[in-house]
Design an enzyme around this catalytic site. Structure first.
Site, PDB file in Angstrom:
ATOM      1  N   HIS A 164       4.646   4.749  12.404  1.00 51.41           N
ATOM      2  CA  HIS A 164       4.591   4.750  11.227  1.00 51.41           C
ATOM      3  C   HIS A 164       5.765   5.985  10.819  1.00 51.41           C
ATOM      4  O   HIS A 164       5.745   7.085  10.877  1.00 51.41           O
ATOM      5  CB  HIS A 164       3.339   5.230  10.431  1.00 51.41           C
TER       6      HIS A 164
ATOM      7  N   CYS B   9       4.059   9.514   0.031  1.00 50.76           N
ATOM      8  CA  CYS B   9       2.670  10.097   0.092  1.00 50.76           C
ATOM      9  C   CYS B   9       2.420  11.041  -1.105  1.00 50.76           C
ATOM     10  O   CYS B   9       3.265  11.967  -1.193  1.00 50.76           O
ATOM     11  CB  CYS B   9       2.470  11.017   1.373  1.00 50.76           C
TER      12      CYS B   9
ATOM     13  N   HIS C 281       8.754   7.466   8.093  1.00 48.54           N
ATOM     14  CA  HIS C 281       9.490   7.431   6.872  1.00 48.54           C
ATOM     15  C   HIS C 281      10.885   7.833   6.883  1.00 48.54           C
ATOM     16  O   HIS C 281      11.408   8.520   8.011  1.00 48.54           O
ATOM     17  CB  HIS C 281       8.776   8.545   6.072  1.00 48.54           C
TER      18      HIS C 281
ATOM     19  N   ASN D 234       9.114   4.751   3.002  1.00 49.14           N
ATOM     20  CA  ASN D 234       9.166   4.328   4.533  1.00 49.14           C
ATOM     21  C   ASN D 234      10.412   3.752   4.820  1.00 49.14           C
ATOM     22  O   ASN D 234      11.255   3.181   4.235  1.00 49.14           O
ATOM     23  CB  ASN D 234       8.001   3.151   4.484  1.00 49.14           C
TER      24      ASN D 234
ATOM     25  N   ARG E 235       0.889  -1.209  -0.078  1.00 45.11           N
ATOM     26  CA  ARG E 235       0.277   0.128   0.030  1.00 45.11           C
ATOM     27  C   ARG E 235       0.868   1.288   0.122  1.00 45.11           C
ATOM     28  O   ARG E 235       1.220   1.681  -0.883  1.00 45.11           O
ATOM     29  CB  ARG E 235      -0.981   0.025   1.188  1.00 45.11           C
ATOM     30  N   ASP E 236       1.519   1.674   1.195  1.00 39.68           N
ATOM     31  CA  ASP E 236       2.206   2.899   1.233  1.00 39.68           C
ATOM     32  C   ASP E 236       3.435   2.747   0.416  1.00 39.68           C
ATOM     33  O   ASP E 236       4.128   3.818  -0.063  1.00 39.68           O
ATOM     34  CB  ASP E 236       2.640   3.282   2.751  1.00 39.68           C
TER      35      ASP E 236
END
Length: 295
Positions: free
Chosen positions: A201, A234, A203, A243, A10-11
């Site tokens: 979360h 993003c 990055h 990430n 996903r990310d």
């Protein structure tokens, strides 16, 4: 035990130029499972015109094999997204509230206050369906549009999110500006407001992601998001890069005597495969250097 929530499907993919086929996404998830991942955020149920990399969310969920003990999560932004996620059979939903109004408007088309109200509704509906819920507070450490996010502002937003009573609360360094002192302070703030399980979360935009992971674990948080190869970013945040790499954390904690349940060699192999499929150099350190001892 350090739990790593695998974000690459996903990310990891949503900000990449290349759009992987559904079959390649299935392969990525399967490789993550083979490496030992047990919680995987596989897709987001969002408008495909805004995030074309996630346009096949429903098809992907239908195609994914099910593995005992493996939980598939989907990110949702609104009621339509939640309906799709529940119909697709997700095990978890991740609801996002961005801590600043400007970024929340760019990301979700609403103010932070409106996002908090919506999150409470989505959490309630998902809970009624028996699905595990996480609320992620985006830009908890800084905003690309408004700059610093004060502790007072974060306290206000976290208070509203806690009232929604999700199963888990996540703080996101969406644009990778945090340093360990920030992590320590903001996790302490979150802990002062709730006894909900906390998750971070990260990055690695400014190469502080690994250090921030260490600070999080030292602060008592043992659930961390990461992405195979360090892929990601993003699409609504300028200069937001990937990430923190899953394999970098597996190496770090493994050498520190703390298990992640993930196999380093398998994770690096998955990163090599993903790099080839994306046709771009991924930022993972272990992808370049390998483990140690090398044998």
């Amino acid at each position: 035990m350090i739990e790593i929530v695998e974000m690459s499907p996903r990310d990891g993919l949503q900000n990449e130029d290349a759009v992987l086929s559904t079959s390649d996404k299935v392969e990525l998830v399967s490789r993550a499972v083979r490496a030992g991942a047990r919680r995987i955020e596989v897709t987001s149920f969002v408008n495909p015109r805004r995030v074309p990399q996630m346009a096949d969310a429903d098809e992907l969920m239908a195609a994914l094999p099910r593995y005992e003990g493996v939980s598939y999560a989907g990110l949702v932004m609104n009621g339509r997204g939640l309906d799709r996620a529940l119909a697709a059979g997700v095990d978890e939903v991740d609801v996002v509230v961005v801590a600043t109004d400007t970024f929340c408007g760019r990301n979700q088309g609403m103010t932070t206050e409106e996002a908090c109200v919506l999150a409470a509704s989505l959490v309630s509906e998902a809970r009624s369906a028996g699905v595990f819920t996480t609320v992620t507070v985006g830009a908890s450490f800084g905003c690309p549009f408004e700059g610093e996010v004060s502790l007072d502002r974060l306290r206000e937003v976290l208070g509203r999110v806690v009232d929604a009573a999700p199963d888990e609360l996540a703080l996101a360094d969406t644009i990778g500006v945090a340093v360990p002192a920030d992590v320590t302070a903001r996790l302490a703030l979150a802990r002062s407001l709730t006894d909900l399980p906390l998750r971070l979360h990260l990055h690695d935009t400014r190469h502080t992601g690994v250090a921030n992971a260490v600070a999080a674990v030292a602060a008592g948080v043992s659930t961390l998001d990461a992405s195979i190869g360090g892929a990601g970013g993003c699409p609504f945040a300028p200069a937001a890069t990937g990430n923190v790499a899953t394999e970098d954390l597996v190496y770090l904690f493994g050498r520190s005597g703390q298990s992640t349940g993930l196999d380093l060699a398998e994770t690096i192999t998955a990163a090599e495969w993903l790099e080839e499929r994306l046709g771009t150099r991924l930022p993972s350190a272990l992808l370049r250097a390998g483990g140690f001892p090398s044998g």
